[in-house]
Scaffold this motif. Structure first.
Motif, PDB file in Angstrom:
ATOM      1  N   ASN A 115       0.841  -1.194   0.000  1.00 12.98           N
ATOM      2  CA  ASN A 115       0.000   0.000   0.000  1.00 12.98           C
ATOM      3  C   ASN A 115       0.875   1.241   0.000  1.00 12.98           C
ATOM      4  O   ASN A 115       1.989   1.227   0.534  1.00 12.98           O
ATOM      5  CB  ASN A 115      -0.905   0.038   1.242  1.00 12.98           C
ATOM      6  CG  ASN A 115      -1.809  -1.170   1.333  1.00 12.98           C
ATOM      7  OD1 ASN A 115      -2.831  -1.226   0.656  1.00 12.98           O
ATOM      8  ND2 ASN A 115      -1.440  -2.139   2.163  1.00 12.98           N
ATOM      9  N   LEU A 118       0.512   5.862  -0.121  1.00 15.45           N
ATOM     10  CA  LEU A 118      -0.309   7.071  -0.129  1.00 15.45           C
ATOM     11  C   LEU A 118       0.478   8.171  -0.843  1.00 15.45           C
ATOM     12  O   LEU A 118       1.681   8.336  -0.619  1.00 15.45           O
ATOM     13  CB  LEU A 118      -0.613   7.486   1.310  1.00 15.45           C
ATOM     14  CG  LEU A 118      -1.642   8.585   1.554  1.00 15.45           C
ATOM     15  CD1 LEU A 118      -3.018   8.170   1.047  1.00 15.45           C
ATOM     16  CD2 LEU A 118      -1.718   8.895   3.054  1.00 15.45           C
ATOM     17  N   MET A 124      -2.229  12.068  -7.997  1.00 16.40           N
ATOM     18  CA  MET A 124      -3.168  11.059  -8.495  1.00 16.40           C
ATOM     19  C   MET A 124      -2.547  10.253  -9.633  1.00 16.40           C
ATOM     20  O   MET A 124      -2.692   9.023  -9.703  1.00 16.40           O
ATOM     21  CB  MET A 124      -4.466  11.717  -8.956  1.00 16.40           C
ATOM     22  CG  MET A 124      -5.297  12.305  -7.843  1.00 16.40           C
ATOM     23  SD  MET A 124      -6.997  12.722  -8.335  1.00 16.40           S
ATOM     24  CE  MET A 124      -6.719  14.188  -9.315  1.00 16.40           C
ATOM     25  N   ALA A 132       0.007   7.800  -8.194  1.00 18.39           N
ATOM     26  CA  ALA A 132      -0.648   6.642  -7.590  1.00 18.39           C
ATOM     27  C   ALA A 132      -1.171   5.684  -8.656  1.00 18.39           C
ATOM     28  O   ALA A 132      -1.060   4.452  -8.525  1.00 18.39           O
ATOM     29  CB  ALA A 132      -1.788   7.107  -6.678  1.00 18.39           C
ATOM     30  N   LYS A 146      -0.011   1.667  -9.107  1.00 18.18           N
ATOM     31  CA  LYS A 146      -0.965   0.552  -8.971  1.00 18.18           C
ATOM     32  C   LYS A 146      -1.103  -0.240 -10.267  1.00 18.18           C
ATOM     33  O   LYS A 146      -1.237  -1.460 -10.248  1.00 18.18           O
ATOM     34  CB  LYS A 146      -2.317   1.052  -8.464  1.00 18.18           C
ATOM     35  CG  LYS A 146      -3.198   1.772  -9.444  1.00 18.18           C
ATOM     36  CD  LYS A 146      -4.521   2.231  -8.786  1.00 18.18           C
ATOM     37  CE  LYS A 146      -4.341   3.550  -8.099  1.00 18.18           C
ATOM     38  NZ  LYS A 146      -5.622   4.147  -7.653  1.00 18.18           N
ATOM     39  N   HIS A 156      -1.357  -1.389  -4.093  1.00 15.60           N
ATOM     40  CA  HIS A 156      -2.498  -0.499  -3.915  1.00 15.60           C
ATOM     41  C   HIS A 156      -2.002   0.889  -3.544  1.00 15.60           C
ATOM     42  O   HIS A 156      -1.215   1.061  -2.601  1.00 15.60           O
ATOM     43  CB  HIS A 156      -3.433  -1.011  -2.812  1.00 15.60           C
ATOM     44  CG  HIS A 156      -4.493  -0.015  -2.467  1.00 15.60           C
ATOM     45  ND1 HIS A 156      -4.469   0.715  -1.303  1.00 15.60           N
ATOM     46  CD2 HIS A 156      -5.581   0.426  -3.155  1.00 15.60           C
ATOM     47  CE1 HIS A 156      -5.502   1.535  -1.270  1.00 15.60           C
ATOM     48  NE2 HIS A 156      -6.189   1.376  -2.386  1.00 15.60           N
ATOM     49  N   GLU A 193      -3.237   5.224  -3.433  1.00  9.37           N
ATOM     50  CA  GLU A 193      -4.257   6.241  -3.641  1.00  9.37           C
ATOM     51  C   GLU A 193      -3.682   7.606  -3.311  1.00  9.37           C
ATOM     52  O   GLU A 193      -2.689   7.725  -2.584  1.00  9.37           O
ATOM     53  CB  GLU A 193      -5.513   5.959  -2.818  1.00  9.37           C
ATOM     54  CG  GLU A 193      -5.319   5.857  -1.327  1.00  9.37           C
ATOM     55  CD  GLU A 193      -6.636   5.558  -0.605  1.00  9.37           C
ATOM     56  OE1 GLU A 193      -7.648   6.188  -0.968  1.00  9.37           O
ATOM     57  OE2 GLU A 193      -6.630   4.718   0.300  1.00  9.37           O
ATOM     58  N   TYR A 226      -4.365  11.785  -2.232  1.00  4.25           N
ATOM     59  CA  TYR A 226      -5.239  12.718  -1.532  1.00  4.25           C
ATOM     60  C   TYR A 226      -4.657  14.127  -1.617  1.00  4.25           C
ATOM     61  O   TYR A 226      -3.431  14.288  -1.654  1.00  4.25           O
ATOM     62  CB  TYR A 226      -5.350  12.343  -0.045  1.00  4.25           C
ATOM     63  CG  TYR A 226      -6.478  11.404   0.275  1.00  4.25           C
ATOM     64  CD1 TYR A 226      -7.723  11.884   0.689  1.00  4.25           C
ATOM     65  CD2 TYR A 226      -6.311  10.033   0.163  1.00  4.25           C
ATOM     66  CE1 TYR A 226      -8.758  11.016   0.986  1.00  4.25           C
ATOM     67  CE2 TYR A 226      -7.343   9.157   0.455  1.00  4.25           C
ATOM     68  CZ  TYR A 226      -8.571   9.664   0.864  1.00  4.25           C
ATOM     69  OH  TYR A 226      -9.593   8.801   1.153  1.00  4.25           O
TER      70      TYR A 226
END
Length: 625
Positions: free
Chosen positions: A483, A485, A497, A500, A504, A510, A512, A514
């Motif tokens: 994972n 961020l 964005m 990320a 992935k 994974h 994501e 923000y």
């Protein structure tokens, strides 16, 4: 995604078909196949491996023919197994064994396939696959009365959905019929006598001009609803209404789809090659731009730009993120309200159309199904001011928009878009400046400063690429993570964005993104020492607030990986890894900050042993909804 190649000739056409499939491999696929008319009957080979394995099967089975079709499939209906691979055969109704009569390949999705399947089963047709494509093969067979062209015309009149098809019949050698609606299809006209690479009289059909590189450069682009008939030495086509199209209405264009552009050269993967091609791609995209004039986007652009009072951007995936960056530019520099919509969502919601909006569609291929459908939906709502930002000058999107700017990234093979993204950003920044000028909001001094910065981009990108060894050290940490961020603020949030997304889609970690200010509104709960937090930290007005967000991560034992401008005073230390960017680049810094994120995804994927250029379940050109 799926690719089609077909031909009628007097020579064995199988090597041309297989070569075409190899040139379409970049689109993404999970099975492939070829079918030919041979000795009065139909023969085929299909595989769920790569085209190279299919070629071995063809050689072992001695498959040859002068009329044939071939296909690479990206699975939609039915798993990627041999019996679902194209080409599909129809043997006619009834249970008694009989020779195949129809061979067919198909790109797209048929929405009423269940209804058609039930009707055909009631007539005695047996299905060997779970695909919607086999329905079309049986439908054509059921309608065949000695003329394949008329059978195909009748069949497509009953299809709901998107399709590009190529089909031939055992009773009509040297004839292939194609049709399209919603998926791209082209006709390749064979060379005249004496040409070195083609045989006089042969004709071709394909989903992409690249498939025919080196065979013919004489291309006819089929329009929505067209049906085309290929025979030796001749072809004709009709539109949706059955009207015969002339050479004026469907002109033959010379298209140079250079096969050399897909050579890997000294690079390990196409993605790596394309990342390092970005300085050249940006230079090519900006070539000839001496000053900011609306006419860069087409004749009549000045009048349109003067009229419009807002911008509506429609795009998908990486292209959507380029549009999100452009929103910041358009509102800050041109002072024009801008809305960015995911194309697949826009067309299915009730919106309030503004006839004075400029509709901007963004796509690498110009054939992205959802974006094309969103464009047509906007046009149906009365939005007539349209502009395409696209890498393919001959694409449907460019042809259907009133204005266009064609980026010059060159062929992009890797599924994960890199150079297409940065060239889109360059084109969108030019659009911002052109709109600002048309509105009287760009002074001569500002224009000169922006042009100087844009001309320096290739050199600035080369300096960023030199950071690759430092990025590799980050990738060595990421390879063990599941994972991640990504944080950004302002016009760098879309870059987070995009970073990320890259990680992935090719490393299967994974990830994501923000806006950093949203940390306390949820994602901070995820932060532990096992969660790397990638932060895009340019020296802009939001830097101090971003530093506070970083402290929130650090206080919770989170490990930070920071792309920082030289003068941000962010230093490496316990739990914080910093890569120093060569220079601050103001409004254009998104083009620089995205490159280390591309490299991070690439080297992490390599270290994890994934298929970098062909990630699982994904395709390069998404031509179905």
């Amino acid at each position: 995604m799926c690719g089609i190649v077909g031909a009628v000739s007097t020579r064995n056409i199988v090597p041309i078909l297989v070569q075409g499939l190899q040139r379409l491999e970049y689109r993404g696929y999970d099975s492939c196949g070829v079918a030919v008319h041979a000795g009065g009957g139909l023969r085929r080979a299909r595989s769920t491996a790569r085209v190279a394995e299919l070629l071995e099967q063809i050689a072992a089975d001695h498959i040859e023919g002068t009329t044939g079709i071939a296909h690479t499939r990206w699975a939609t209906h039915g798993a990627p197994v041999v019996h679902n691979a194209h080409p599909h055969f129809s043997h006619g109704p009834g249970s008694a064994p009989r020779a195949a009569r129809v061979a067919l390949v198909h790109n797209g999705i048929i929405e009423n396939h269940d209804e058609l399947r039930a009707a055909l089963q009631a007539r005695g047709y047996a299905f060997a696959s779970q695909t919607d494509t086999e329905v079309i093969a049986h439908l054509v067979d059921s309608l065949y009365e000695g003329d394949l062209f008329e059978a195909v015309r009748a069949a497509v009149g009953r299809l709901h959905g998107a399709y590009a098809i190529a089909v031939f019949h055992k009773d009509e050698p040297h004839r292939v019929v194609g049709a399209r609606a919603g998926s791209p299809l082209i006709l390749g006209v064979g060379a005249t006598a004496g040409a070195s690479e083609s045989v006089d009289g042969e004709n071709f059909i394909a989903s992409d001009a690249m498939a025919l590189a080196g065979v013919t450069d004489q291309i006819v682009y089929l329009e929505e609803g067209d049906v085309v008939d290929l025979q030796l030495g001749r072809y004709w086509l009709v539109d949706r209404a059955g009207r015969r199209m002339t050479g004026t209405e469907r002109p033959v264009r010379t298209v140079h789809a250079h096969s050399g552009a897909v050579e890997l050269g000294p690079y390990r993967h196409y993605m790596q090659k394309e990342i390092f091609e970005q300085p050249r791609a940006i230079a090519d995209t900006l070539e000839g731009v001496q000053g900011i004039v609306p006419e860069l986007f087409g004749d009549g652009a000045y009048e349109v730009f003067k009229k419009i009072d807002s911008v509506l951007i429609l795009a998908c995936g990486t292209s959507y993120y380029s549009g999100c960056v452009a929103k910041y530019w358009l509102e800050a520099i041109a002072k024009i309200p801008t809305q960015v919509e995911i194309a697949s969502e826009y067309r299915y919601r009730e919106s309030v159309p503004n006839p004075n909006s400029l509709v901007v569609t963004i796509s690498q291929s110009g054939e992205t199904a959802d974006t094309l459908a969103a464009l047509r939906h906007a046009q149906g709502l009365g939005l007539r001011h349209t502009l395409a930002i696209c890498n393919v000058a001959t694409s449907a999107m460019v042809r259907e928009c009133a204005l266009a700017y064609v980026t010059r990234a060159g062929v992009e093979i890797g599924v994960a878009s890199t150079k297409a993204f940065t060239t889109q950003l360059a084109a969108l920044f030019l659009l911002t400046l052109a709109l600002a000028q048309a509105k009287g909001r760009l002074s001569d001094e500002q224009e000169a400063a922006h042009l100087k910065a844009m001309r320096h981009l290739p050199a600035a990108l080369s300096a960023v690429l030199a950071l690759e060894p430092q990025v590799i050290s980050w990738a060595e940490d990421f390879v063990r993570k599941e994972n991640a961020l990504f944080l950004g603020r302002g016009l760098h949030y879309p870059i987070a964005m995009e970073g990320a997304l890259k990680l992935k889609e090719i490393s299967y970690i994974h990830a994501e993104a923000y806006p950093a200010g949203e940390l306390k509104h949820g994602p901070l709960a995820l932060v532990t020492s096992a969660m790397p937090v990638v932060t895009v930290a340019p020296n802009d007005a939001l830097l101090e607030k971003l530093k506070s967000n970083m402290q929130e991560v650090h206080a919770r034992a989170g490990v930070l990986y920071v792309l920082a401008d030289a003068d941000t005073r962010i230093e490496s230390g316990e739990g914080i890894h910093v890569i120093r960017m060569p220079e601050h680049y103001g409004q254009l810094s998104p083009l620089l900050h995205v490159v280390p994120l591309q490299l991070l995804a690439y080297h992490t994927a390599v270290a994890r042993g994934t298929d970098v250029d062909k990630p699982r379940n994904l395709a390069k050109s998404v031509t179905v909804e």
